[in-house]
Enzyme design. Structure first.
Site, short mmCIF file in Angstrom:
data_model
loop_
_atom_site.label_atom_id
_atom_site.label_comp_id
_atom_site.label_asym_id
_atom_site.label_seq_id
_atom_site.Cartn_x
_atom_site.Cartn_y
_atom_site.Cartn_z
CE LYS A 104 30.54 45.38 30.36
NZ LYS A 104 31.11 44.31 31.23
CB SER A 185 33.34 46.05 33.65
OG SER A 185 32.95 44.86 32.98
CB SER A 209 32.26 42.32 34.99
OG SER A 209 33.53 42.85 35.30
#
Length: 508
Positions: A104, A185, A209
């Site tokens: 990420k 997210s 997330s």
């Protein structure tokens, strides 16, 4: 909308064509299957890396255009070549040796890609340093393929955000239905792994997330016990709740990734057993007002648990009034303190050195940064009074008490259970640039996120063509318990269905 900086980063990497990637199989391939191909000399780390790069080129840039990968690592093929040389010399580091992974883009990597958290304010954040978890993955032999798109600033910027959108990467699309959210997210990590752009990926979670994008993209995702994985060198929100976590297509793959991310100090994968639920009391949380289709899927999942030997016990959520307000104050206060501290460590090319300067940057670049939603959370956070504020300290104490002792621990004790299960979320909602996220269904994320307890989601099938997940939650440090239970369920349920990249869900 994609910003020109993204195209420049991607074009710096030579992406092989599908033909040049060879005939190796990466779609839906497990980590064990990839290792078997390399062991049998049917593939190498280089050919696997090329195959994933070709798949990204064909499907993330073109075709369904998922926008899940924000940048590719220009050194990925060189890393793969070096790991192939080690294998030829008789050294195999472990299950991840030569396996391509995605990270990420709020997690630092020591290559030429920036760590942007999706924001143009961090376009120059090329730190030349690995987060400890990335260094641990490299030691385990993983190839860092690149960075995944995300909800900008890990979805803490606005009360009206659209999950999966960032100014740097654009909007991530859900591979099951392209008009639906990939959640956030860790949106790009979820969509990319579902689409087999890598063997697995790393996400981060503050509240939902990892588990939400895993659930709506048909994946296994673990938010581990807070502190199990070193969270340093990650663009922060809250030191009380932030944690990295593995996202994969199976529990075993997630456990293998977790073993490596913890530096080899644990052996979660080796402890997995199909009999882990035998005789285990499980507290069943059935949220109110479940849609009939989700309720039916959840009931079927509980039946699978029962068939695996579990003893389901119904539990009712206690009144935890005040938890939301307390968590919000904690997150806002820690965001200002933690982000200011992080920004102070960034390279000189990053000119926003405080949250206040990020807010000013967004205002100055509103057309690019705020075309869909504003920065209400940032503006509230910058007004907080610091970590010594009595109101903040009281809110943190209230959060821990309500989520932990009076929440998860009380539910476990009342049921005499080792773990809790619940629907993780409902099915993915429409991505809406006008009104932002429009979702009022169930969520199992907040209690384990606030308490810092482990939370695993495992696919439990499709609702109107969209994936939904089953949550396994336990007390602090019981990561092996949730992984074992999730594995035992998965081995009986076989509920994951590969995506079909439909333009819209069949259930519309």
């Amino acid at each position: 909308m994609r910003h020109p900086i993204l195209s420049a980063v991607l074009l710096a990497v030579a992406i092989p064509s599908a033909a040049s990637a060879g005939r190796v199989t990466v779609e839906e391939a497990s980590i064990d299957a990839l290792q078997a191909q390399m062991t049998a000399h049917r593939a190498s780390s280089v050919t696997l890396t090329r195959a994933y790069l070709a798949r990204i080129a064909a499907m993330d840039r073109k075709g369904p255009a998922l926008a899940s990968v924000i940048a590719l690592n220009p050194a990925a093929l060189a890393q793969a070549k070096a790991l192939d040389a080690e294998r030829k010399a008789g050294r195999v580091r472990g299950p991840l040796h030569g396996v391509p992974l995605l990270i990420k883009d709020n997690i630092e990597t020591a290559d030429r890609t920036a760590t942007t958290a999706g924001s143009l304010a961090l376009a120059g954040n090329v730190t030349a340093r690995d987060a400890p978890l990335v260094a641990a993955l490299r030691r385990a032999g993983a190839v860092i393929l690149g960075k995944t798109n995300l909800s900008e600033w890990a979805n803490i910027r606005s009360t009206h955000s659209m999950s999966g959108w960032s100014a740097t990467g654009g909007l991530v699309r859900n591979p099951y239905a392209l008009d639906r959210t990939a959640c956030g997210s860790s949106s790009g990590s979820g969509a990319a792994v579902a689409a087999s752009f890598a063997a697995a990926a790393v996400g981060t979670e503050t509240d939902g997330s990892v588990v939400c994008p895993s659930s709506v993209n048909g994946l296994v995702g673990l938010k581990p016990t807070l502190g199990l994985i070193d969270g340093a060198r990650i663009v922060p929100i809250s030191h009380s709740q932030d944690t990295p976590g593995p996202m994969a297509r199976s529990v075993r793959d997630a456990a293998l990734l977790l073993d490596a991310m913890t530096g080899g100090t644990h052996a979660f994968a080796a402890g997995l057993s199909a009999g882990a639920l035998s005789g285990v009391r499980v507290g069943v949380i059935r949220p109110k007002d479940l849609r009939p289709d989700l309720a039916a899927r959840f009931d079927a999942a509980v039946d699978v648990l029962r068939a695996a030997g579990a003893v389901p016990v119904a539990v009712v959520m206690p009144d935890l009034d005040g938890l939301g307000a307390a968590e919000q104050l904690v997150l806002e206060t820690e965001l200002k303190a933690d982000l200011d501290a992080y920004l102070a460590t960034t390279p000189p090319a990053v000119t926003t050195r405080t949250l206040a300067e990020v807010i000013a940057f967004n205002r100055a670049h509103a057309a690019e940064e705020m075309p869909y939603f504003a920065q209400e959370f940032f503006e509230a956070a910058v007004k907080t009074r610091g970590l010594d504020d009595p109101a903040y300290k009281a809110a943190r104490a209230t959060s821990l008490r309500l989520a932990g002792r009076q929440g998860i621990d009380a539910l476990l004790a009342k049921a005499g259970a080792r773990l809790l299960v619940a629907p993780t979320y409902g099915a993915a909602w429409l991505s809406d640039p006008v009104y932002g996220d429009q979702y009022d269904g169930p969520s199992a994320a907040t209690l384990p996120a606030v308490a810092g307890y482990p939370h695993l989601t495992v696919p439990m099938g499709l609702v109107r063509g969209l994936p939904v997940g089953l949550s396994f939650i336990a007390t602090k440090g019981a990561d092996a318990t949730v992984l074992g239970a999730g594995y035992a369920y998965e081995q009986r349920a076989h509920a994951r269905v590969a995506p079909r990249y439909l333009p819209r869900t069949e259930g519309r």
